[in-house]
Design a protein around this motif. Structure first.
Motif, PDB file in Angstrom:
ATOM      1  N   ARG A  77      14.402  -0.253  -0.101  1.00 39.01           N
ATOM      2  CA  ARG A  77      13.884   0.750  -1.449  1.00 39.01           C
ATOM      3  C   ARG A  77      14.708   0.127  -2.592  1.00 39.01           C
ATOM      4  O   ARG A  77      14.127   0.073  -3.726  1.00 39.01           O
ATOM      5  N   ARG A  78      15.824  -0.552  -2.365  1.00 36.71           N
ATOM      6  CA  ARG A  78      16.384  -1.541  -3.257  1.00 36.71           C
ATOM      7  C   ARG A  78      15.388  -2.540  -3.816  1.00 36.71           C
ATOM      8  O   ARG A  78      15.498  -2.748  -5.037  1.00 36.71           O
ATOM      9  N   ILE A  79      14.760  -3.149  -2.949  1.00 35.44           N
ATOM     10  CA  ILE A  79      13.950  -4.453  -3.579  1.00 35.44           C
ATOM     11  C   ILE A  79      12.960  -3.600  -4.007  1.00 35.44           C
ATOM     12  O   ILE A  79      12.496  -4.624  -5.214  1.00 35.44           O
ATOM     13  N   ARG A  80      12.262  -2.614  -3.713  1.00 32.78           N
ATOM     14  CA  ARG A  80      11.209  -2.080  -4.687  1.00 32.78           C
ATOM     15  C   ARG A  80      11.522  -1.536  -5.945  1.00 32.78           C
ATOM     16  O   ARG A  80      10.925  -1.773  -6.735  1.00 32.78           O
ATOM     17  N   ALA A  81      12.896  -1.156  -6.122  1.00 29.37           N
ATOM     18  CA  ALA A  81      13.354  -0.501  -7.427  1.00 29.37           C
ATOM     19  C   ALA A  81      13.740  -1.799  -8.329  1.00 29.37           C
ATOM     20  O   ALA A  81      13.548  -1.478  -9.417  1.00 29.37           O
ATOM     21  N   ALA A  82      14.047  -2.894  -7.677  1.00 34.52           N
ATOM     22  CA  ALA A  82      14.324  -3.962  -8.507  1.00 34.52           C
ATOM     23  C   ALA A  82      12.911  -4.878  -9.085  1.00 34.52           C
ATOM     24  O   ALA A  82      13.057  -5.578  -9.908  1.00 34.52           O
ATOM     25  N   GLU A  83      11.930  -4.321  -8.502  1.00 32.17           N
ATOM     26  CA  GLU A  83      10.712  -4.961  -8.884  1.00 32.17           C
ATOM     27  C   GLU A  83      10.744  -6.399  -8.561  1.00 32.17           C
ATOM     28  O   GLU A  83      10.131  -7.321  -9.686  1.00 32.17           O
ATOM     29  N   VAL A  84      11.277  -6.961  -7.528  1.00 29.39           N
ATOM     30  CA  VAL A  84      11.185  -8.405  -7.149  1.00 29.39           C
ATOM     31  C   VAL A  84       9.941  -8.893  -7.144  1.00 29.39           C
ATOM     32  O   VAL A  84       9.749 -10.038  -7.630  1.00 29.39           O
ATOM     33  N   ALA A  85       8.782  -8.319  -6.708  1.00 28.38           N
ATOM     34  CA  ALA A  85       7.390  -8.827  -6.581  1.00 28.38           C
ATOM     35  C   ALA A  85       6.588  -7.737  -6.302  1.00 28.38           C
ATOM     36  O   ALA A  85       6.997  -6.441  -5.904  1.00 28.38           O
ATOM     37  N   ASP A  86       5.324  -8.003  -6.574  1.00 32.37           N
ATOM     38  CA  ASP A  86       4.209  -6.870  -6.174  1.00 32.37           C
ATOM     39  C   ASP A  86       3.772  -7.084  -4.907  1.00 32.37           C
ATOM     40  O   ASP A  86       2.691  -7.636  -4.290  1.00 32.37           O
ATOM     41  N   TRP A  87       4.652  -6.727  -3.754  1.00 32.97           N
ATOM     42  CA  TRP A  87       4.484  -6.752  -2.262  1.00 32.97           C
ATOM     43  C   TRP A  87       3.097  -6.179  -1.915  1.00 32.97           C
ATOM     44  O   TRP A  87       2.806  -5.330  -2.428  1.00 32.97           O
ATOM     45  N   GLY A  88       2.421  -7.193  -0.994  1.00 34.27           N
ATOM     46  CA  GLY A  88       1.206  -6.765  -0.697  1.00 34.27           C
ATOM     47  C   GLY A  88      -0.088  -7.265  -1.273  1.00 34.27           C
ATOM     48  O   GLY A  88      -1.108  -7.202  -0.996  1.00 34.27           O
ATOM     49  N   SER A  89       0.320  -7.655  -2.580  1.00 35.54           N
ATOM     50  CA  SER A  89      -0.925  -8.063  -3.506  1.00 35.54           C
ATOM     51  C   SER A  89      -1.139  -9.429  -3.214  1.00 35.54           C
ATOM     52  O   SER A  89      -0.456 -10.155  -2.660  1.00 35.54           O
ATOM     53  N   GLY A  90      -2.385  -9.710  -3.300  1.00 35.67           N
ATOM     54  CA  GLY A  90      -3.152 -11.092  -3.135  1.00 35.67           C
ATOM     55  C   GLY A  90      -3.425 -11.442  -1.389  1.00 35.67           C
ATOM     56  O   GLY A  90      -3.688 -12.453  -1.066  1.00 35.67           O
ATOM     57  N   LEU A  91      -3.315 -10.189  -0.589  1.00 36.94           N
ATOM     58  CA  LEU A  91      -3.516 -10.506   0.662  1.00 36.94           C
ATOM     59  C   LEU A  91      -4.588  -9.762   1.245  1.00 36.94           C
ATOM     60  O   LEU A  91      -5.407  -8.904   0.507  1.00 36.94           O
ATOM     61  N   TRP A  92      -5.284  -9.801   2.400  1.00 38.21           N
ATOM     62  CA  TRP A  92      -6.302  -9.199   2.881  1.00 38.21           C
ATOM     63  C   TRP A  92      -5.905  -7.636   3.109  1.00 38.21           C
ATOM     64  O   TRP A  92      -4.646  -7.321   3.285  1.00 38.21           O
ATOM     65  N   ASP A  93      -6.709  -6.696   2.502  1.00 31.77           N
ATOM     66  CA  ASP A  93      -6.736  -5.461   2.529  1.00 31.77           C
ATOM     67  C   ASP A  93      -7.612  -4.646   3.320  1.00 31.77           C
ATOM     68  O   ASP A  93      -8.998  -5.025   3.074  1.00 31.77           O
ATOM     69  N   ASP A  94      -7.403  -3.541   3.785  1.00 34.11           N
ATOM     70  CA  ASP A  94      -8.246  -2.695   4.650  1.00 34.11           C
ATOM     71  C   ASP A  94      -8.048  -1.169   4.251  1.00 34.11           C
ATOM     72  O   ASP A  94      -7.010  -0.695   4.427  1.00 34.11           O
TER      73      ASP A  94
END
Length: 245
Positions: free
Chosen positions: A116-133
């Motif tokens: 939750r803290r990593i998400r609040a800090a907006e470290v990266a757009d986690w999950g972007s640029g990967l295979w998505d279903d």
């Protein structure tokens, strides 16, 4: 199909001797010495500096999350000879540069609070640029997927096991110690190819083990773990020699 649509190496094998010489002159194969010179050219050095700055900025953002301590960063910057071509046949590479390695962090936080803290800090757009279903409830590599793993005890709604939790963006993955399954100790960095530069820490193993004892949880941010041409920071283009030269 034009000559540029064919890998010159294979093309040469299919030709009689006189044509072989003609194509060899048109598609000269650079020597290792020439490629090593290109690896330290101003163009390559500038590309290398941009990639290092991008990696260091991400490490700084993650290390700046409240409750997270940066331990060390180990990198291996290498240049490879290649003969891959674009599907369009427009140009071909003869050298690619890529930086691999990992940064290690420690925290005393439990994983859900950490995420939750990593998400609040907006470290990266986690999950972007990967295979998505779109059929999956959470985007692979996202913080939502990792939180669901811990919320549901590692099980999906149908009772099957979820993959080990991690968050990722294209070319970078963050994982952490799991109960009864800590991350492995830092291993040796890959050796030289055409060109190699390393950022290492001879005390990496001891620092990681001590941090695990002192903080409770070790995190590992891995950079470009597997070879992928899309993750290069630099490539040299094979230039076709003009006729009459």
């Amino acid at each position: 199909m034009s000559a540029e649509d064919v890998n010159p190496i294979w093309y040469l094998l299919l030709l009689p001797h006189s044509a072989f010489d003609a194509v060899r002159r048109r598609f000269p194969v650079p020597s290792d010495r020439a490629l090593r010179a290109r690896a330290v050219s101003p163009e390559a050095q500038a590309a290398r500096a941009r990639e290092l700055a991008r990696i260091d900025a991400l490490v700084a953002r993650l290390g700046g999350v409240p409750g997270v301590t940066h331990l060390l960063t180990r990198l291996s910057d290498r240049c490879f000879r290649t003969d891959h071509s674009y599907a369009s046949g427009v140009r071909q590479w003869h050298m690619v540069g890529q930086i691999t390695g990992a940064a290690y962090f420690a925290t005393a936080l439990d994983v859900p609070e950490l995420l939750r803290r990593i998400r609040a800090a907006e470290v990266a757009d986690w999950g972007s640029g990967l295979w998505d279903d779109p059929r999956l409830p959470e985007r692979p590599g996202s913080i939502a997927e990792a939180l669901a793993f811990h919320r549901d005890g590692g099980l999906r709604a149908d009772g099957t096991r979820r993959p080990s939790p991690r968050i990722a963006v294209a070319g970078m993955t963050l994982d952490w110690d799991l109960p009864h399954s800590p991350l492995p100790d830092p291993g040796p960095l890959p050796g030289a190819v055409l060109y190699s530069w390393q950022r290492d820490d001879p005390d990496a193993v001891e620092k990681v083990r001590a941090a695990r004892s002192g903080h409770g949880l070790v995190l590992r941010l891995t950079f470009h773990e597997h070879w992928n041409a899309d993750l290069r920071y630099y490539y040299g283009v094979r230039k076709r020699r003009r006729r009459g030269r």
